[in-house]
Design a protein around this motif. Sequence first.
Motif, PDB file in Angstrom:
ATOM      1  N   THR A 137     -33.889  95.931  -2.854  1.00 19.84           N
ATOM      2  CA  THR A 137     -33.837  94.472  -2.798  1.00 19.84           C
ATOM      3  C   THR A 137     -32.893  93.913  -3.854  1.00 19.84           C
ATOM      4  N   ILE A 138     -33.005  94.405  -5.092  1.00 19.75           N
ATOM      5  CA  ILE A 138     -32.169  93.903  -6.186  1.00 19.75           C
ATOM      6  C   ILE A 138     -30.688  94.129  -5.897  1.00 19.75           C
ATOM      7  N   SER A 139     -30.372  95.288  -5.305  1.00 20.75           N
ATOM      8  CA  SER A 139     -28.988  95.624  -4.996  1.00 20.75           C
ATOM      9  C   SER A 139     -28.500  94.972  -3.708  1.00 20.75           C
ATOM     10  N   ASP A 140     -29.394  94.256  -3.015  1.00 19.36           N
ATOM     11  CA  ASP A 140     -29.054  93.611  -1.748  1.00 19.36           C
ATOM     12  C   ASP A 140     -28.520  94.638  -0.757  1.00 19.36           C
ATOM     13  N   ALA A 141     -29.246  95.753  -0.652  1.00 24.32           N
ATOM     14  CA  ALA A 141     -28.771  96.897   0.117  1.00 24.32           C
ATOM     15  C   ALA A 141     -29.551  97.085   1.411  1.00 24.32           C
ATOM     16  N   LYS A 142     -30.102  95.997   1.961  1.00 24.60           N
ATOM     17  CA  LYS A 142     -30.903  96.124   3.182  1.00 24.60           C
ATOM     18  C   LYS A 142     -30.111  96.751   4.324  1.00 24.60           C
ATOM     19  N   GLU A 143     -28.924  96.246   4.604  1.00 25.69           N
ATOM     20  CA  GLU A 143     -28.137  96.763   5.734  1.00 25.69           C
ATOM     21  C   GLU A 143     -27.814  98.233   5.535  1.00 25.69           C
ATOM     22  N   GLU A 144     -27.455  98.599   4.320  1.00 27.18           N
ATOM     23  CA  GLU A 144     -27.120  99.994   4.027  1.00 27.18           C
ATOM     24  C   GLU A 144     -28.356 100.885   4.161  1.00 27.18           C
ATOM     25  N   ALA A 145     -29.521 100.367   3.723  1.00 25.97           N
ATOM     26  CA  ALA A 145     -30.759 101.150   3.819  1.00 25.97           C
ATOM     27  C   ALA A 145     -31.154 101.369   5.275  1.00 25.97           C
ATOM     28  N   VAL A 146     -31.001 100.341   6.108  1.00 25.82           N
ATOM     29  CA  VAL A 146     -31.335 100.470   7.530  1.00 25.82           C
ATOM     30  C   VAL A 146     -30.410 101.491   8.194  1.00 25.82           C
ATOM     31  N   HIS A 147     -29.114 101.390   7.918  1.00 24.89           N
ATOM     32  CA  HIS A 147     -28.157 102.344   8.498  1.00 24.89           C
ATOM     33  C   HIS A 147     -28.474 103.767   8.040  1.00 24.89           C
ATOM     34  N   PHE A 148     -28.791 103.917   6.765  1.00 23.01           N
ATOM     35  CA  PHE A 148     -29.123 105.226   6.212  1.00 23.01           C
ATOM     36  C   PHE A 148     -30.353 105.815   6.914  1.00 23.01           C
ATOM     37  N   ALA A 149     -31.391 105.018   7.064  1.00 24.60           N
ATOM     38  CA  ALA A 149     -32.619 105.503   7.702  1.00 24.60           C
ATOM     39  C   ALA A 149     -32.364 105.897   9.152  1.00 24.60           C
ATOM     40  N   GLU A 150     -31.533 105.125   9.837  1.00 23.25           N
ATOM     41  CA  GLU A 150     -31.231 105.428  11.230  1.00 23.25           C
ATOM     42  C   GLU A 150     -30.381 106.691  11.355  1.00 23.25           C
ATOM     43  N   LEU A 151     -29.522 106.949  10.372  1.00 26.21           N
ATOM     44  CA  LEU A 151     -28.755 108.198  10.361  1.00 26.21           C
ATOM     45  C   LEU A 151     -29.651 109.396  10.056  1.00 26.21           C
ATOM     46  N   VAL A 152     -30.520 109.237   9.074  1.00 27.39           N
ATOM     47  CA  VAL A 152     -31.404 110.340   8.684  1.00 27.39           C
ATOM     48  C   VAL A 152     -32.492 110.552   9.733  1.00 27.39           C
ATOM     49  N   GLN A 153     -32.787 109.479  10.480  1.00 27.83           N
ATOM     50  CA  GLN A 153     -33.885 109.492  11.443  1.00 27.83           C
ATOM     51  C   GLN A 153     -35.193 109.883  10.745  1.00 27.83           C
ATOM     52  N   ALA A 154     -35.506 109.074   9.719  1.00 27.59           N
ATOM     53  CA  ALA A 154     -36.697 109.303   8.916  1.00 27.59           C
ATOM     54  C   ALA A 154     -37.559 108.053   8.908  1.00 27.59           C
ATOM     55  N   PRO A 155     -38.871 108.204   8.865  1.00 30.38           N
ATOM     56  CA  PRO A 155     -39.748 107.050   8.652  1.00 30.38           C
ATOM     57  C   PRO A 155     -39.523 106.485   7.254  1.00 30.38           C
ATOM     58  N   VAL A 156     -39.830 105.195   7.098  1.00 28.56           N
ATOM     59  CA  VAL A 156     -39.556 104.492   5.841  1.00 28.56           C
ATOM     60  C   VAL A 156     -40.818 103.784   5.365  1.00 28.56           C
ATOM     61  N   THR A 157     -41.115 103.950   4.093  1.00 30.42           N
ATOM     62  CA  THR A 157     -42.185 103.198   3.450  1.00 30.42           C
ATOM     63  C   THR A 157     -41.617 102.437   2.267  1.00 30.42           C
ATOM     64  N   CYS A 158     -42.251 101.339   1.892  1.00 31.94           N
ATOM     65  CA  CYS A 158     -41.780 100.522   0.771  1.00 31.94           C
ATOM     66  C   CYS A 158     -42.875 100.384  -0.282  1.00 31.94           C
ATOM     67  N   SER A 159     -42.449 100.262  -1.524  1.00 30.25           N
ATOM     68  CA  SER A 159     -43.368  99.831  -2.572  1.00 30.25           C
ATOM     69  C   SER A 159     -43.570  98.330  -2.441  1.00 30.25           C
ATOM     70  N   LEU A 160     -44.482  97.777  -3.220  1.00 37.28           N
ATOM     71  CA  LEU A 160     -44.696  96.329  -3.217  1.00 37.28           C
ATOM     72  C   LEU A 160     -43.397  95.598  -3.515  1.00 37.28           C
ATOM     73  N   MET A 161     -42.619  96.101  -4.483  1.00 34.18           N
ATOM     74  CA  MET A 161     -41.376  95.438  -4.860  1.00 34.18           C
ATOM     75  C   MET A 161     -40.252  95.690  -3.860  1.00 34.18           C
ATOM     76  N   GLY A 162     -40.428  96.665  -2.998  1.00 31.50           N
ATOM     77  CA  GLY A 162     -39.395  96.971  -2.012  1.00 31.50           C
ATOM     78  C   GLY A 162     -39.526  96.174  -0.725  1.00 31.50           C
ATOM     79  N   MET A 163     -40.583  95.376  -0.592  1.00 28.57           N
ATOM     80  CA  MET A 163     -40.809  94.633   0.646  1.00 28.57           C
ATOM     81  C   MET A 163     -39.601  93.758   0.988  1.00 28.57           C
ATOM     82  N   GLY A 164     -39.150  93.856   2.224  1.00 29.87           N
ATOM     83  CA  GLY A 164     -37.992  93.095   2.668  1.00 29.87           C
ATOM     84  C   GLY A 164     -36.693  93.841   2.466  1.00 29.87           C
ATOM     85  N   GLY A 165     -36.680  94.821   1.546  1.00 27.06           N
ATOM     86  CA  GLY A 165     -35.484  95.646   1.384  1.00 27.06           C
ATOM     87  C   GLY A 165     -35.242  96.501   2.610  1.00 27.06           C
TER      88      GLY A 165
END
Length: 551
Positions: free
Chosen positions: A214-242
């Motif tokens: 979230t701090i790095s404003d890396a949502k788009e990059e994180a989504v693309h990364f997860a879709e490439l890795v094809q991995a499930p994603v979990t967030c910490s409380l502070m990661g919500m929305g990232g």
Amino acid sequence: MELTGSQILMECLKEQGVDTVFGFPGGAVLYIYDELFRQKDNFTHILTSHEQGASHAADAYSRSTGRTGVCIATSGPGATNLVTGIATAYMDSVPMVAITGNVLVSLLGKDSFQEIDVTGVTAPITKHNYIVRDVNDLADVIREAFYIANEGRPGPVLIDIPKDVSINKAPYEYKVPRPIIRETKNFTQEDLEKVVKMIEESEKPYIFAGGGVTISDAKEEAVHFAELVQAPVTCSLMGMGGFPGQHELYTGMIGMHGTKASNIGVQNCDLLIAIGARFSDRVTGNTAKFAMNAKVIHIDIDPAEINKNVSVDHFVIGDVKEILLQLNTMLHKQHHEPWLEEIKTISKNYPLVYPEGLTGQYAIEKLYELTNGDAIITTEVGQHQMWAAQYYKFKDPKMFITSGGLGTMGYGTGAALGAQAGNPGKLVVNIAGDGSFRMNLNEMITAVRYNLPIKVMVINNCVLGMVRQWQTIFYDNRYSFTHLTDINYDSLADAFGCKAVNITTKEDVEPLLKKALEMEGPVIINVVIHMDEMVYPMVAPGAPIDDLITE
């Protein structure tokens, strides 16, 4: 040209693009406030009801806008009233500049009236702090403070300005702010190639996104990364929305009140990729039993976080957005259909559930539906905070504003003011517990004064809910000082000059919540629930995170 210290402060704030400040005047900052009066066309100053409210507002202004929050307080008790807010920002890596006044330079260290060694007090909870004894140093200190607050891992910086420094004169010349450059110097191509190799060798990868995304404003990059890795994603409380809560790969929050799918999945994965996370105790549970079957990759900007709480097999130090951008160009799409199906089955078999009737969970779910996930949500700390994380699906960074690291009760109302001031066209809702709300409910006066149309949804159970939950489960129902006297919210709202809506049945939730959200100005929404409602799932302290209490 020669300017007073107060004028230099205003000019330097303008250099940094600051147009909104939160604060409370007093003797040691009178010259600064006099200059704010002269320059009222250049700045919006919001007078909060308490300095702590100003610090929380500046914090949330920063979190919700991406700009540096600024708060001002006088010396002594004014400065110490900022401390909780500064510590909150420090624990959650929020760029904020706190400006305090102090006694004359000649009186420092003499126990003068309203003197406090605020730099000594705040040294452990700031990235850096200053006391400016010479007006000739003031401009450079202010510029450096804003740079330090934002470079690398962000955080709060404090500037203490003695009263005579605010009136003495010194030469001033405009300077362009020093640019913030994303950190890439601490990782190599080989570091990234090893990440790619570990991903390609994995059959059961899991991605754990923390606040750094979230701090790095890396949502788009994180989504693309997860879709490439094809991995499930979990967030910490502070990661919500990232990582968007509606995405098919998202499995919910991890940790003490995480979903079964996230907690069991992390325990069963063979590769855990932690991005911008610090492995807090609320996430890991028993660290000796955390992700025991997995190799761990840790991507983070702060070298101090590597191997601090959890030993890792590989790490990459740098800005999350830059690292993900580069990894996304190196990765080929992976295929982990059996693993994804396994996690989906756990999610289907063990969904989040709650009792029938009027509950906090139901009210928050309805809030999500009525706002379509487009509101900025602030919270206090407690059961309601966990329910917000579980049942409100955050689609973007900067839309969930909560005290994670410090767990500051009384944070949410001040935070809602700051978020609303920074986002005047947005709906801002503070999800509160009645215990937390009463700590800083005086800031509703501020909302009324400045017509900041925040909505405060009080999940009202007449107890300190999370503490009572622990007393029920771990202390044999010994409810020591956790019962609260109820408040007449209609009378309170009337006294403050705002509106109130009372919701006492499940059938009332949707129509009355809709009505409250459409009202102009600040509104208190009183949602009355039973005192024995619990946050589930729950992991007991010291237990592994897949050992979940579910009822």
